[in-house]
Design a protein around this motif. Sequence first.
Motif, PDB file in Angstrom:
ATOM      1  N   GLN A 250       0.834  -1.195   0.000  1.00  0.00           N
ATOM      2  CA  GLN A 250       0.000   0.000   0.000  1.00  0.00           C
ATOM      3  C   GLN A 250       0.876   1.254   0.000  1.00  0.00           C
ATOM      4  OE1 GLN A 250      -2.811  -0.360   3.294  1.00  0.00           O
ATOM      5  NE2 GLN A 250      -4.342  -1.198   1.893  1.00  0.00           N
ATOM      6  N   GLY A 251       0.869   1.967  -1.127  1.00  0.00           N
ATOM      7  CA  GLY A 251       1.751   3.109  -1.285  1.00  0.00           C
ATOM      8  C   GLY A 251       1.305   4.348  -0.544  1.00  0.00           C
ATOM      9  N   GLU A 252       0.111   4.842  -0.849  1.00  0.00           N
ATOM     10  CA  GLU A 252      -0.386   6.075  -0.238  1.00  0.00           C
ATOM     11  C   GLU A 252      -0.524   5.938   1.267  1.00  0.00           C
ATOM     12  OE1 GLU A 252      -1.805  10.100  -0.559  1.00  0.00           O
ATOM     13  OE2 GLU A 252      -0.817   8.777  -2.004  1.00  0.00           O
ATOM     14  N   ALA A 253      -0.762   4.731   1.750  1.00  0.00           N
ATOM     15  CA  ALA A 253      -0.905   4.496   3.189  1.00  0.00           C
ATOM     16  C   ALA A 253       0.418   4.599   3.927  1.00  0.00           C
ATOM     17  CB  ALA A 253      -1.527   3.116   3.428  1.00  0.00           C
ATOM     18  N   GLY A 254       1.519   4.711   3.178  1.00  0.00           N
ATOM     19  CA  GLY A 254       2.827   4.838   3.817  1.00  0.00           C
ATOM     20  C   GLY A 254       3.784   3.723   3.477  1.00  0.00           C
ATOM     21  N   VAL A 255       3.609   3.117   2.302  1.00  0.00           N
ATOM     22  CA  VAL A 255       4.434   1.992   1.829  1.00  0.00           C
ATOM     23  C   VAL A 255       4.339   0.836   2.827  1.00  0.00           C
ATOM     24  CG1 VAL A 255       6.632   1.356   0.756  1.00  0.00           C
ATOM     25  CG2 VAL A 255       5.977   3.762   0.851  1.00  0.00           C
ATOM     26  N   LEU A 256       3.132   0.362   3.021  1.00  0.00           N
ATOM     27  CA  LEU A 256       2.868  -0.736   3.953  1.00  0.00           C
ATOM     28  C   LEU A 256       3.047  -2.082   3.250  1.00  0.00           C
ATOM     29  CD1 LEU A 256      -0.341   0.491   5.834  1.00  0.00           C
ATOM     30  CD2 LEU A 256       2.066   0.935   6.366  1.00  0.00           C
TER      31      LEU A 256
ATOM     32  N   HIS B  46      -0.076  11.038   5.093  1.00  0.00           N
ATOM     33  CA  HIS B  46      -0.671  10.708   6.389  1.00  0.00           C
ATOM     34  C   HIS B  46       0.050  11.376   7.557  1.00  0.00           C
ATOM     35  CE1 HIS B  46      -3.750   7.842   5.069  1.00  0.00           C
ATOM     36  NE2 HIS B  46      -2.917   7.577   4.086  1.00  0.00           N
ATOM     37  N   GLY B  47       0.366  12.624   7.390  1.00  0.00           N
ATOM     38  CA  GLY B  47       0.845  13.433   8.506  1.00  0.00           C
ATOM     39  C   GLY B  47       2.308  13.310   8.837  1.00  0.00           C
ATOM     40  N   SER B  48       2.735  12.131   9.272  1.00  0.00           N
ATOM     41  CA  SER B  48       4.092  12.012   9.806  1.00  0.00           C
ATOM     42  C   SER B  48       5.001  11.106   8.979  1.00  0.00           C
ATOM     43  CB  SER B  48       4.034  11.478  11.242  1.00  0.00           C
ATOM     44  OG  SER B  48       3.431  10.194  11.270  1.00  0.00           O
TER      45      SER B  48
ATOM     46  N   THR C 222       6.300  17.271  11.350  1.00  0.00           N
ATOM     47  CA  THR C 222       5.393  16.562  10.454  1.00  0.00           C
ATOM     48  C   THR C 222       6.145  16.118   9.209  1.00  0.00           C
ATOM     49  OG1 THR C 222       4.767  18.558   9.246  1.00  0.00           O
ATOM     50  CG2 THR C 222       3.501  18.037  11.236  1.00  0.00           C
ATOM     51  N   GLY C 223       5.515  15.232   8.442  1.00  0.00           N
ATOM     52  CA  GLY C 223       6.114  14.822   7.175  1.00  0.00           C
ATOM     53  C   GLY C 223       6.283  15.996   6.240  1.00  0.00           C
ATOM     54  N   ARG C 224       5.325  16.917   6.258  1.00  0.00           N
ATOM     55  CA  ARG C 224       5.419  18.108   5.420  1.00  0.00           C
ATOM     56  C   ARG C 224       6.624  18.963   5.812  1.00  0.00           C
ATOM     57  NH1 ARG C 224       3.145  20.663   0.729  1.00  0.00           N
ATOM     58  NH2 ARG C 224       3.824  22.831   0.860  1.00  0.00           N
ATOM     59  N   GLU C 225       6.816  19.152   7.100  1.00  0.00           N
ATOM     60  CA  GLU C 225       7.944  19.960   7.564  1.00  0.00           C
ATOM     61  C   GLU C 225       9.279  19.327   7.199  1.00  0.00           C
ATOM     62  OE1 GLU C 225       5.740  21.975  11.462  1.00  0.00           O
ATOM     63  OE2 GLU C 225       6.856  20.086  11.660  1.00  0.00           O
ATOM     64  N   ILE C 226       9.372  18.016   7.320  1.00  0.00           N
ATOM     65  CA  ILE C 226      10.616  17.327   6.941  1.00  0.00           C
ATOM     66  C   ILE C 226      10.833  17.448   5.436  1.00  0.00           C
ATOM     67  CG2 ILE C 226      11.808  15.102   6.882  1.00  0.00           C
ATOM     68  CD1 ILE C 226      11.532  16.374   9.680  1.00  0.00           C
ATOM     69  N   SER C 227       9.757  17.328   4.656  1.00  0.00           N
ATOM     70  CA  SER C 227       9.868  17.464   3.195  1.00  0.00           C
ATOM     71  C   SER C 227      10.368  18.854   2.822  1.00  0.00           C
ATOM     72  CB  SER C 227       8.511  17.190   2.537  1.00  0.00           C
ATOM     73  OG  SER C 227       8.079  15.873   2.782  1.00  0.00           O
ATOM     74  N   GLU C 228       9.871  19.875   3.508  1.00  0.00           N
ATOM     75  CA  GLU C 228      10.304  21.248   3.210  1.00  0.00           C
ATOM     76  C   GLU C 228      11.767  21.466   3.588  1.00  0.00           C
ATOM     77  OE1 GLU C 228       7.393  23.510   5.316  1.00  0.00           O
ATOM     78  OE2 GLU C 228       5.964  23.500   3.630  1.00  0.00           O
TER      79      GLU C 228
ATOM     80  N   ASP D 245       8.558   6.843   8.906  1.00  0.00           N
ATOM     81  CA  ASP D 245       7.693   7.491   9.894  1.00  0.00           C
ATOM     82  C   ASP D 245       8.534   8.389  10.792  1.00  0.00           C
ATOM     83  OD1 ASP D 245       5.550   6.145   8.875  1.00  0.00           O
ATOM     84  OD2 ASP D 245       5.404   4.681  10.500  1.00  0.00           O
ATOM     85  N   ILE D 246       8.173   9.667  10.826  1.00  0.00           N
ATOM     86  CA  ILE D 246       8.864  10.647  11.644  1.00  0.00           C
ATOM     87  C   ILE D 246       8.142  10.793  12.977  1.00  0.00           C
ATOM     88  CG2 ILE D 246       9.702  13.031  11.748  1.00  0.00           C
ATOM     89  CD1 ILE D 246      10.880  11.370   9.442  1.00  0.00           C
ATOM     90  N   ASP D 247       8.896  10.868  14.057  1.00  0.00           N
ATOM     91  CA  ASP D 247       8.302  11.124  15.365  1.00  0.00           C
ATOM     92  C   ASP D 247       7.585  12.473  15.301  1.00  0.00           C
ATOM     93  OD1 ASP D 247       7.661  11.710  17.984  1.00  0.00           O
ATOM     94  OD2 ASP D 247       9.620  11.143  18.794  1.00  0.00           O
TER      95      ASP D 247
END
Length: 401
Positions: free
Chosen positions: A196-202, A371-373, A352-358, A345-347
């Motif tokens: 599952q990709g969008e779910a977070g590569v599950l 999914h947020g993180s 957030t995942g967005r902040e790490i991406s930026e 998964d970021i603590d």
Amino acid sequence: MSTTETLIAAADAHSAHNYHPLPVVVATADGAWMTDVEGRRYLDLLAGYSALNFGHGNRRLIDAARAQLERVTLTSRAFHHDRFADFCGQLAELCGMELVLPMNTGAEAVETAVKAARKWGYRVKGVPSGMAKIVVAAGNFHGRTTTIISFSTDREARADYEPYTPGFEIVPYGDLTAMRAALTENAVAVLLEPIQGEAGVLVPPAGYLAGVRELTRERGVLFVADEIQSGLGRTGRTFACEHEGVVPDMYVLGKALGGGIVPVSAVVSSREVLGVFRPGEHGSTFGGNPLACAVALEVIAMLRSGDFQRRAAELGDHLHRELGLLTGSGHVTEVRGRGLWAGVDIDPAYGTGREISEKLMDRGVLVKDTHGSTIRIAPPLVITKEDLDWGLGQLRGVLGA
């Protein structure tokens, strides 16, 4: 205002805000690298959600597209064209199947698979009219059409689009007991992403896909594998199902099939399943067009060598070893994935995942959150080990690891 800011403001003024892109404006790209309008280079660790498995501007694919552009680009399916037979035959052979039904986007291919499974259920299995059921997994992402979001568990994907299309049952991903209970007499198909990709590569538990394959055979139900993101080399095999030795009844393909040049998707299955369609019952003006077939034929030829699959497997092992070390950094709670595909998964306490991406964007690396993180890492399969290591170094820097 900078050129970047001006262009982003212009886009925001005249485009619907159904996406929230990172604040970068790409102008050119080559291989695993993109350059923005200011001339700054970025390492692409997303690859268009796997649409760019073979990299930006792949010469073989560009040449194939250019040659076809000079000949004919569209006939519609009202007429035959000289690339169609080769495309269908070679894709069927790559998949070990008999028939191909070409479409354009991944969502169209999923819709086609849903229609094929229902029609097969009525015409072949003998399910009473209007009673066909398709079993899907929680956390799925198969597209955003009205029917597809009807069986999504993502609140953002579903909200305000009701009434929803009936005929689907959702069970927990990876739970064979729940799957067994759902496969009642009117079930016609199980539709799953092998990862599952969008779910977070599950990645499902070991034996899950093989267990689903066994259950569907027992109950006379089609196993439909959505390999739009996971297929065509991404996980180190041509198809992610191969990691468990599973061959489904139907493949749903897209993204990388178009080489990052044109949208190409397809449903590939047996004559018994896809043979239920008759002229006029389903179609697409652009599906299987000459340009799409020319590019996809080159994609198939590239995959036939096995080089990209081996590269994804080898670099993927390296990627996961390096990412695994980050779980001890205090800022990464879990890493998942297979091949050149990972969910990190970021603590949430760190960002957030967005902040790490930026922050990665500021360092010249492009990824995307979900999914947020969680951030997803899926570089083009042509990336060099040196470039991959440089990108991972930037991630370590962002995480202070």
